[in-house]
Write a protein that holds these residues in place. Structure first.
Motif, PDB file in Angstrom:
ATOM      1  N   GLN A  65       1.502   5.476   0.140  1.00 30.50           N
ATOM      2  CA  GLN A  65       0.956   6.938   0.379  1.00 30.50           C
ATOM      3  C   GLN A  65       1.906   7.732  -0.058  1.00 30.50           C
ATOM      4  OE1 GLN A  65      -0.564   7.041   4.266  1.00 30.50           O
ATOM      5  NE2 GLN A  65      -2.445   6.249   3.920  1.00 30.50           N
ATOM      6  N   PHE A  88       0.532  11.420  -6.667  1.00 29.20           N
ATOM      7  CA  PHE A  88      -1.005  10.731  -6.639  1.00 29.20           C
ATOM      8  C   PHE A  88      -1.525  11.016  -5.144  1.00 29.20           C
ATOM      9  CE2 PHE A  88       2.115   7.933  -4.943  1.00 29.20           C
ATOM     10  CZ  PHE A  88       1.507   7.208  -3.752  1.00 29.20           C
ATOM     11  N   TYR A 134       0.861  -1.263   0.072  1.00 26.52           N
ATOM     12  CA  TYR A 134       0.006   0.006  -0.019  1.00 26.52           C
ATOM     13  C   TYR A 134       0.875   1.317   0.080  1.00 26.52           C
ATOM     14  CZ  TYR A 134      -3.492  -3.329   1.060  1.00 26.52           C
ATOM     15  OH  TYR A 134      -4.477  -4.403   0.988  1.00 26.52           O
ATOM     16  N   THR A 156      -4.609   6.708  -1.250  1.00 28.83           N
ATOM     17  CA  THR A 156      -3.730   5.220  -0.942  1.00 28.83           C
ATOM     18  C   THR A 156      -3.865   4.420  -2.192  1.00 28.83           C
ATOM     19  OG1 THR A 156      -4.091   5.252   1.360  1.00 28.83           O
ATOM     20  CG2 THR A 156      -3.451   3.126   0.387  1.00 28.83           C
ATOM     21  N   CYS A 157      -2.735   4.035  -2.660  1.00 29.92           N
ATOM     22  CA  CYS A 157      -2.596   3.065  -3.975  1.00 29.92           C
ATOM     23  C   CYS A 157      -2.308   1.682  -3.562  1.00 29.92           C
ATOM     24  CB  CYS A 157      -1.560   3.619  -4.857  1.00 29.92           C
ATOM     25  SG  CYS A 157      -1.828   4.995  -5.671  1.00 29.92           S
TER      26      CYS A 157
END
Length: 179
Positions: free
Chosen positions: A42, A51, A40, A54-55
């Motif tokens: 951030q 970005f 994950y 959260t990716c």
């Protein structure tokens, strides 16, 4: 992001031209990065943000590279995509960490534990751990009955640490309050 997510590193930069990226782990033993296939991300707390939120990255491969880790993930197929991750904070679920050996502990599990001496005197709570070269040191903060918290540093070695009971959230030490 999972409730048990732990920050384990930061993405430093792209590595090569095929979407690989370089991660600077927070630990000298980055097993958590190798054991989890879901990272994950951030954005960095400072600097440029490419970005938001959260990716979730599905990791295809991660391996040691000098003093860092290099990895590639689904959807990060070229250098430009890897560069967009620069500065991102990497989190993995605590549940995906490898099981430590007997008498080994992850620092994240020790932070917040209560510390008492053999006589049962409360010495405080583990606030952080420090690496001093030959050993790790527990940094204990005692807020009981004082205006200003008392800080104690206890070497995390068997000569001073008797037991660590994660279930009871307690560490018993051979240490006196006036040391």
């Amino acid at each position: 992001m999972p409730a048990d997510a732990v920050e384990v590193g930061r993405i430093a930069d792209a590595w090569g031209i095929k979407g690989w990226f370089k991660v600077l782990p927070h630990s000298a033993s980055p097993e958590a990065l190798f054991s989890s296939r879901r990272w994950y991300l951030q954005p960095s707390e400072r600097g440029a943000r490419t970005f938001a939120g959260t990716c979730l990255l599905s990791i295809r491969e991660a391996k040691d590279h000098s003093d860092s880790v290099v990895a590639r993930a689904d959807g990060v197929d070229d250098r430009t995509a890897a560069e967009a991750l620069r500065g991102a904070r990497v989190f993995v679920p605590r549940s995906s960490f490898p099981t430590p050996a007997s008498d080994e502990y992850y620092w994240v599990d020790l932070i917040g534990l209560n510390v008492v001496n053999r006589e049962g005197v409360a010495l405080g709570e583990v606030r952080e751990l420090l690496t001093t070269g030959p050993q790790t040191v527990l940094v204990i903060e005692d807020r009981a009955g004082v205006d200003k918290p008392v800080e104690r540093m206890i070497p995390f070695v068997s000569a001073f640490v008797d037991t660590v009971n994660l279930a009871a959230r307690r560490i018993t030490v051979d240490w006196q309050p006036d040391y």
